[in-house]
Design an enzyme around this catalytic site. Structure first.
Site, PDB file in Angstrom:
ATOM      1  N   ASP A   1      41.909  95.917   0.523  1.00  0.00           N
ATOM      2  CA  ASP A   1      42.907  94.565   0.007  1.00  0.00           C
ATOM      3  C   ASP A   1      43.107  95.213  -1.675  1.00  0.00           C
ATOM      4  O   ASP A   1      42.499  95.410  -2.809  1.00  0.00           O
ATOM      5  CB  ASP A   1      42.179  93.219  -0.229  1.00  0.00           C
ATOM      6  CG  ASP A   1      42.550  92.104  -0.400  1.00  0.00           C
ATOM      7  OD1 ASP A   1      43.077  92.408  -0.912  1.00  0.00           O
ATOM      8  OD2 ASP A   1      41.942  91.456  -0.096  1.00  0.00           O
TER       9      ASP A   1
ATOM     10  N   SER B   1      42.929  83.584   0.744  1.00  0.00           N
ATOM     11  CA  SER B   1      42.953  83.919  -0.648  1.00  0.00           C
ATOM     12  C   SER B   1      43.472  82.744  -1.161  1.00  0.00           C
ATOM     13  O   SER B   1      41.640  82.634  -2.155  1.00  0.00           O
ATOM     14  CB  SER B   1      44.333  83.899  -0.067  1.00  0.00           C
ATOM     15  OG  SER B   1      45.048  84.782  -1.028  1.00  0.00           O
TER      16      SER B   1
ATOM     17  N   HIS C   1      44.660  92.775   2.799  1.00  0.00           N
ATOM     18  CA  HIS C   1      44.580  91.375   2.852  1.00  0.00           C
ATOM     19  C   HIS C   1      44.454  90.931   3.279  1.00  0.00           C
ATOM     20  O   HIS C   1      44.292  88.951   3.237  1.00  0.00           O
ATOM     21  CB  HIS C   1      45.195  91.143   1.109  1.00  0.00           C
ATOM     22  CG  HIS C   1      44.941  89.649   0.726  1.00  0.00           C
ATOM     23  ND1 HIS C   1      44.253  89.586  -0.235  1.00  0.00           N
ATOM     24  CD2 HIS C   1      46.117  89.066   0.665  1.00  0.00           C
ATOM     25  CE1 HIS C   1      44.295  88.066  -0.668  1.00  0.00           C
ATOM     26  NE2 HIS C   1      45.128  87.740  -0.036  1.00  0.00           N
TER      27      HIS C   1
END
Lengths: 320, 229
Positions: free
Chosen positions: B162, B113, B193
């Site tokens: 996601d 991320s 995610h």
């Protein structure tokens, strides 16, 4: 699973030179069930063998046209390069031993992103892979009477690999025309899936600038994609025509209905309906025991039978 | 954990875990927003147990949550800070490699991320600082960095579902990196995610293929049957 889209692989059809060796390998060594003996409907002097699971489930079917006089196929672009089959992941050792026992040319096991894979060749040199999977529970029903123990049996097709000169064009066709989804993109190779993805719904596209291949024994003739019903098939046919692709009319192949067309990289695709199925003209226990002909060839049966080479359907007992 | 060394350089707290063998690439771990330098260590140990690990703690704090670079708003990155932090981390790797004795030339970033976004920035702003990068759920819509990436292997793992880092962005990112000369592999997983087992499987396979060999060809193993026994 939506009705109006491609559901995955229906079958793969390849060319073989020797009917007996083909039978011995696919039903004997690999333990697939011979679910239909027929002839090439476009050329009735050639046998057409259909190997699948217990009942001929779409997605488990590999078929062969037998051409004893064919020359060897040449690998290159515009073809399916490799066909992968599912085996249970615990069965890798069983298959290594089995292939060795029957003198099959193989390599591996090799660790791949899809699992452990054994690469092998059939008697004609067709490239196959057995991939150890843990997600193939009810994709196929193993042949009850087959020579391979149920817990190790091959469970249908995993996917195909095509070789083309442009990932972009062949990929566009899969996505925009046939409704596949791209899930992997690497140097020179992309993966697309039909429907929700997973085994039997996978096509890998390898783009390369090697020269075009030519068809012969050991080559794949076409890969067929499944649709649920004739209406969906007609929808695809109309879409292809509207986009300017040549596509055959709907052809009744008795056990399914088909349309054929080439994708931009020259690979021959078919779209086949799931039904009616192999049991429309033979009861389940008798699948693949006699030569079956389409109605319009029945009155030539004697001539056809005389022209076809003699074959012995392998007895599974001899291959355990 | 045994063998772990806690350290700090250029204001970055980090954990360094040495390895006894010399062949495996070093893994630079960059956590996601709100995380810490501990987060990705189990993943690193799973995907490449022989690798030394250098796991950083992000220095930028937003609402009490740690990040690697400042942002002005959601999806709007502070480009100047991005440059500053990229240079900082690239320099930190230099210092740490001398201090702890790992091979400077073979360090692969694994970022999740926000950490993935930081990894992209380092790759673009200081090409050559990283041997390769694994980007788990990146969101990097910027076109920065003027230099070419000479065949740098990059693995991008996107999640179909996601909502934070939409997969379409990863497709575009893959294109941009390829145009700059990187050797990119992109997988779109059946995931959101979060990091899944499938991510770990793919990272492990990729490091095995790419982390040990300087070949700049596409390293995807294409199963031809030349030389079959």
């Amino acid at each position: 699973m939506k009705r109006d889209r491609i559901l995955g692989i229906h079958h793969v059809t390849a060319i073989s030179r020797d009917p007996q060796e083909n039978l011995n390998f696919y039903t004997g060594v690999l333990g697939l069930r011979l679910v239909k003996i027929s002839v090439n409907q476009d050329d009735p002097t050639a046998y057409h063998f259909f190997y699948a699971d217990e009942q001929g489930t779409p997605g488990t079917d590999i078929t062969f046209f037998i051409y004893p006089n064919a020359s060897k196929g040449v690998a290159g672009t515009g073809q399916v390069k490799e066909v992968s089959l599912n085996i249970p992941s615990e069965s890798i050792d069983y298959w290594l031993q089995r292939l060795q026992r029957y003198g099959v040319r193989f390599r591996g096991p090799r660790r791949t992103d899809d699992g452990l894979a054994i690469e092998l060749e059939d008697p004609d040199g067709l490239n196959l892979r057995l991939i150890g999977r843990s997600d193939i529970g009810d994709i196929a029903r193993p042949w009850e009477k087959g020579p391979v123990p149920r817990e190790h049996a091959i469970r249908g097709l995993f996917g195909v690999l095509i070789s083309v000169d442009s990932c972009r064009h062949s990929g566009w066709f899969l996505e925009e025309v046939l409704g596949f989804r791209k899930i992997y993109e690497g140097p020179g190779r992309h993966r697309y899936v039909a429907d929700d993805g997973g085994p039997s719904k996978i096509i890998d596209v390898e783009c390369t600038d090697t020269s075009p291949g030519s068809i012969g024994y050991g080559s794949v003739h076409h890969v067929a994609w499944r649709v649920k019903d004739p209406e969906t098939q007609i929808m695809y046919r109309e879409k292809l025509e509207k986009l300017g692709f040549y596509v055959t009319p709907v052809i009744d192949r008795k056990w399914f209905r088909s349309i054929y067309f080439r994708e931009p990289g020259y690979v021959l695709y078919e779209i086949a309906t799931d039904g009616p199925g192999f049991q429309i003209d033979e009861p389940p226990e008798e699948l693949g025991t006699k030569l079956v002909l389409p109605e319009w060839l029945e009155d030539m049966r004697e001539a056809i039978e005389r022209s076809l080479p003699k074959i012995n359907i392998p007895n599974p007992e001899n291959w355990r | 954990m045994e063998g772990e060394i806690a350290g700090e350089e250029l204001g970055y707290r980090y954990i360094y875990i040495p390895s006894r063998t010399g062949k495996a690439p070093t893994l630079l771990l960059l956590h996601g927003m709100g995380g810490s330098e501990r987060d990705l260590i189990p993943l690193a140990k799973t995907v490449s147990p022989e690798s030394p690990v250098l796991s950083l703690r992000g220095k930028v704090v937003e609402n009490g949550l740690r990040r690697f670079f400042r942002r002005i708003g959601e999806g709007v990155y502070d480009v100047e800070d991005l440059h500053y932090r990229s240079n900082e981390i690239a320099d930190l790797i230099d210092i740490a490699s001398r201090k702890h004795g790992f091979d400077r030339a073979r360090i692969i970033a694994i970022g999740y991320s926000n950490g993935a976004n930081m990894s992209v920035a380092i790759a673009l702003i200081r090409p050559g600082a990283l041997y390769g990068a694994v980007l788990i759920r990146p969101l990097f819509p910027l076109d920065i960095g003027r230099e070419r990436l000479a065949g740098t292997p990059i693995l991008i793992l996107a999640g179909r579902r996601d909502r934070i880092a939409p997969p379409q962005e990863s497709i575009k990112l893959a294109e941009r990196l390829k145009r700059k000369g990187a050797s990119v592999e992109l997988h779109i997983l059946d995931a959101g995610h979060e990091i899944t087992d499938r991510d770990i499987e793919l990272i492990r396979g990729w490091i095995e293929r790419v982390g040990y060999d300087r070949s700049r060809e596409g390293s995807m193993d294409i199963a031809g049957l030349s030389g079959i026994i």
